[in-house]
Design a protein around this motif. Structure first.
Motif, PDB file in Angstrom:
ATOM      1  N   ALA A  91      -5.029  33.383   4.512  1.00  0.00           N
ATOM      2  CA  ALA A  91      -5.329  33.243   2.833  1.00  0.00           C
ATOM      3  C   ALA A  91      -4.031  33.482   1.997  1.00  0.00           C
ATOM      4  O   ALA A  91      -3.937  32.756   1.192  1.00  0.00           O
ATOM      5  CB  ALA A  91      -6.210  34.525   2.842  1.00  0.00           C
ATOM      6  N   LYS A  92      -3.037  34.274   2.778  1.00  0.00           N
ATOM      7  CA  LYS A  92      -1.674  34.322   2.041  1.00  0.00           C
ATOM      8  C   LYS A  92      -0.753  32.964   2.243  1.00  0.00           C
ATOM      9  O   LYS A  92       0.075  32.734   1.328  1.00  0.00           O
ATOM     10  CB  LYS A  92      -0.765  35.515   2.538  1.00  0.00           C
ATOM     11  CG  LYS A  92      -1.143  36.772   1.784  1.00  0.00           C
ATOM     12  CD  LYS A  92      -0.556  37.855   2.470  1.00  0.00           C
ATOM     13  CE  LYS A  92      -1.031  39.242   2.118  1.00  0.00           C
ATOM     14  NZ  LYS A  92      -0.360  40.158   2.512  1.00  0.00           N
ATOM     15  N   SER A  93      -1.282  32.177   3.226  1.00  0.00           N
ATOM     16  CA  SER A  93      -0.318  31.149   3.534  1.00  0.00           C
ATOM     17  C   SER A  93      -0.682  29.878   2.937  1.00  0.00           C
ATOM     18  O   SER A  93       0.075  28.932   2.791  1.00  0.00           O
ATOM     19  CB  SER A  93      -0.255  31.008   4.989  1.00  0.00           C
ATOM     20  OG  SER A  93      -1.716  30.158   5.491  1.00  0.00           O
ATOM     21  N   VAL A  94      -1.688  29.738   2.074  1.00  0.00           N
ATOM     22  CA  VAL A  94      -2.424  28.526   1.670  1.00  0.00           C
ATOM     23  C   VAL A  94      -2.200  28.846   0.032  1.00  0.00           C
ATOM     24  O   VAL A  94      -2.090  29.956  -0.560  1.00  0.00           O
ATOM     25  CB  VAL A  94      -3.603  27.968   1.855  1.00  0.00           C
ATOM     26  CG1 VAL A  94      -3.671  28.133   3.417  1.00  0.00           C
ATOM     27  CG2 VAL A  94      -4.583  28.958   1.463  1.00  0.00           C
ATOM     28  N   GLN A  95      -2.255  27.707  -0.636  1.00  0.00           N
ATOM     29  CA  GLN A  95      -2.306  27.679  -2.197  1.00  0.00           C
ATOM     30  C   GLN A  95      -3.570  27.314  -2.536  1.00  0.00           C
ATOM     31  O   GLN A  95      -4.323  26.147  -2.339  1.00  0.00           O
ATOM     32  CB  GLN A  95      -1.204  26.866  -2.895  1.00  0.00           C
ATOM     33  CG  GLN A  95      -1.336  26.899  -4.276  1.00  0.00           C
ATOM     34  CD  GLN A  95      -0.225  25.955  -5.082  1.00  0.00           C
ATOM     35  OE1 GLN A  95       0.560  25.393  -4.431  1.00  0.00           O
ATOM     36  NE2 GLN A  95      -0.270  25.900  -6.225  1.00  0.00           N
ATOM     37  N   PHE A 144      -4.056  23.904  -0.648  1.00  0.00           N
ATOM     38  CA  PHE A 144      -2.930  23.269  -0.525  1.00  0.00           C
ATOM     39  C   PHE A 144      -2.298  23.994   0.740  1.00  0.00           C
ATOM     40  O   PHE A 144      -2.181  25.082   0.688  1.00  0.00           O
ATOM     41  CB  PHE A 144      -1.951  23.115  -1.529  1.00  0.00           C
ATOM     42  CG  PHE A 144      -0.940  22.299  -1.622  1.00  0.00           C
ATOM     43  CD1 PHE A 144      -1.106  20.823  -1.623  1.00  0.00           C
ATOM     44  CD2 PHE A 144       0.338  22.512  -1.435  1.00  0.00           C
ATOM     45  CE1 PHE A 144      -0.144  19.724  -1.599  1.00  0.00           C
ATOM     46  CE2 PHE A 144       1.373  21.768  -1.307  1.00  0.00           C
ATOM     47  CZ  PHE A 144       1.040  20.381  -1.389  1.00  0.00           C
ATOM     48  N   GLU A 145      -2.041  23.137   1.769  1.00  0.00           N
ATOM     49  CA  GLU A 145      -1.603  23.750   3.014  1.00  0.00           C
ATOM     50  C   GLU A 145      -0.674  22.794   3.793  1.00  0.00           C
ATOM     51  O   GLU A 145      -1.315  21.595   4.164  1.00  0.00           O
ATOM     52  CB  GLU A 145      -2.677  24.008   4.078  1.00  0.00           C
ATOM     53  CG  GLU A 145      -2.209  24.946   5.357  1.00  0.00           C
ATOM     54  CD  GLU A 145      -3.322  25.711   6.317  1.00  0.00           C
ATOM     55  OE1 GLU A 145      -3.191  26.391   6.923  1.00  0.00           O
ATOM     56  OE2 GLU A 145      -4.555  24.676   6.267  1.00  0.00           O
ATOM     57  N   ASN A 146       0.605  23.138   4.273  1.00  0.00           N
ATOM     58  CA  ASN A 146       1.334  22.213   4.907  1.00  0.00           C
ATOM     59  C   ASN A 146       1.502  20.814   4.261  1.00  0.00           C
ATOM     60  O   ASN A 146       1.425  19.724   4.978  1.00  0.00           O
ATOM     61  CB  ASN A 146       1.020  22.052   6.509  1.00  0.00           C
ATOM     62  CG  ASN A 146       1.163  23.289   7.268  1.00  0.00           C
ATOM     63  OD1 ASN A 146       1.970  24.179   6.856  1.00  0.00           O
ATOM     64  ND2 ASN A 146      -0.008  23.370   8.001  1.00  0.00           N
ATOM     65  N   GLY A 147       1.709  20.905   2.803  1.00  0.00           N
ATOM     66  CA  GLY A 147       1.994  19.485   2.282  1.00  0.00           C
ATOM     67  C   GLY A 147       0.587  18.787   1.896  1.00  0.00           C
ATOM     68  O   GLY A 147       0.729  17.594   1.417  1.00  0.00           O
ATOM     69  N   ASN A 148      -0.471  19.279   2.234  1.00  0.00           N
ATOM     70  CA  ASN A 148      -1.722  18.532   2.134  1.00  0.00           C
ATOM     71  C   ASN A 148      -2.666  19.323   1.303  1.00  0.00           C
ATOM     72  O   ASN A 148      -2.766  20.306   1.637  1.00  0.00           O
ATOM     73  CB  ASN A 148      -2.398  18.200   3.322  1.00  0.00           C
ATOM     74  CG  ASN A 148      -1.446  17.002   4.242  1.00  0.00           C
ATOM     75  OD1 ASN A 148      -0.927  16.184   3.951  1.00  0.00           O
ATOM     76  ND2 ASN A 148      -0.905  17.527   5.517  1.00  0.00           N
TER      77      ASN A 148
END
Length: 128
Positions: A68-72, A100-104
Motif C-alpha cells: 500500500a505504501k509502494s503505490v500511488q 500508479f505502480e512501476n510507471g503504469n
C-alpha cells in the motif's frame, strides 16, 4: 481537499471518523470507502480490524502495508452496491481502485462481500 474515498467531504468529516471509531459504519459502502482510505494511508491496523475474523489475513498484514505504501493511489470508483444498508446483514460493493505502480496505471476491479455482525459491518472477501 476531498476525502481519499472520493466523497466531497474532507477526510476529517468522512473516513477519519470511521478510522477513529474502529469501523462502525452505517453501510457496507461506507466501510468499503473507509477501507480504501486506509489503503491510501497504509493503515494496516484498520484493515485488519475491519476484515471479518474468519477471513482476516493477519499473517499478510506487513506485506499489505508495504505494498500500500509502494503505490500511488489515484482514485476510487464505486460501480454498484447491492444491499448493505443499515437494515441488512450482508451486501456487496463493486468498485475500481486505480493506482500508479512501476510507471503504469493499474486497477483493482473487485466485487467485495460484506457481512454485519453485532451491528458492525466487516469486509468478508470477494463475492461470487
Amino acid at each position: 481537499m476531498n476525502c481519499h474515498c472520493g466523497n466531497t467531504k474532507t477526510y476529517q468529516e468522512c473516513c477519519e471518523i470511521f478510522h477513529r471509531n474502529n469501523g462502525k459504519t452505517e453501510t457496507a459502502e461506507q466501510l468499503m470507502r473507509s477501507r480504501y482510505s486506509a489503503f491510501v494511508l497504509a493503515d494496516g491496523d484498520y484493515l485488519m480490524a475491519t476484515h471479518h475474523s474468519s477471513t482476516r489475513p493477519t499473517k499478510e498484514k506487513k506485506a499489505i502495508v508495504k505494498w500500500a505504501k509502494s503505490v500511488q493511489w489515484i482514485r476510487l470508483e464505486v460501480l454498484e452496491t447491492t444491499k448493505g444498508t443499515e437494515n441488512d446483514t450482508e451486501g456487496t460493493v463493486t468498485f475500481n481502485a486505480y493506482f500508479f505502480e512501476n510507471g503504469n496505471v493499474d486497477v483493482i476491479h473487485e466485487k467485495s462481500a460484506f457481512v454485519k455482525e453485532n451491528e458492525q459491518w466487516f469486509y468478508f472477501g470477494l463475492s461470487n
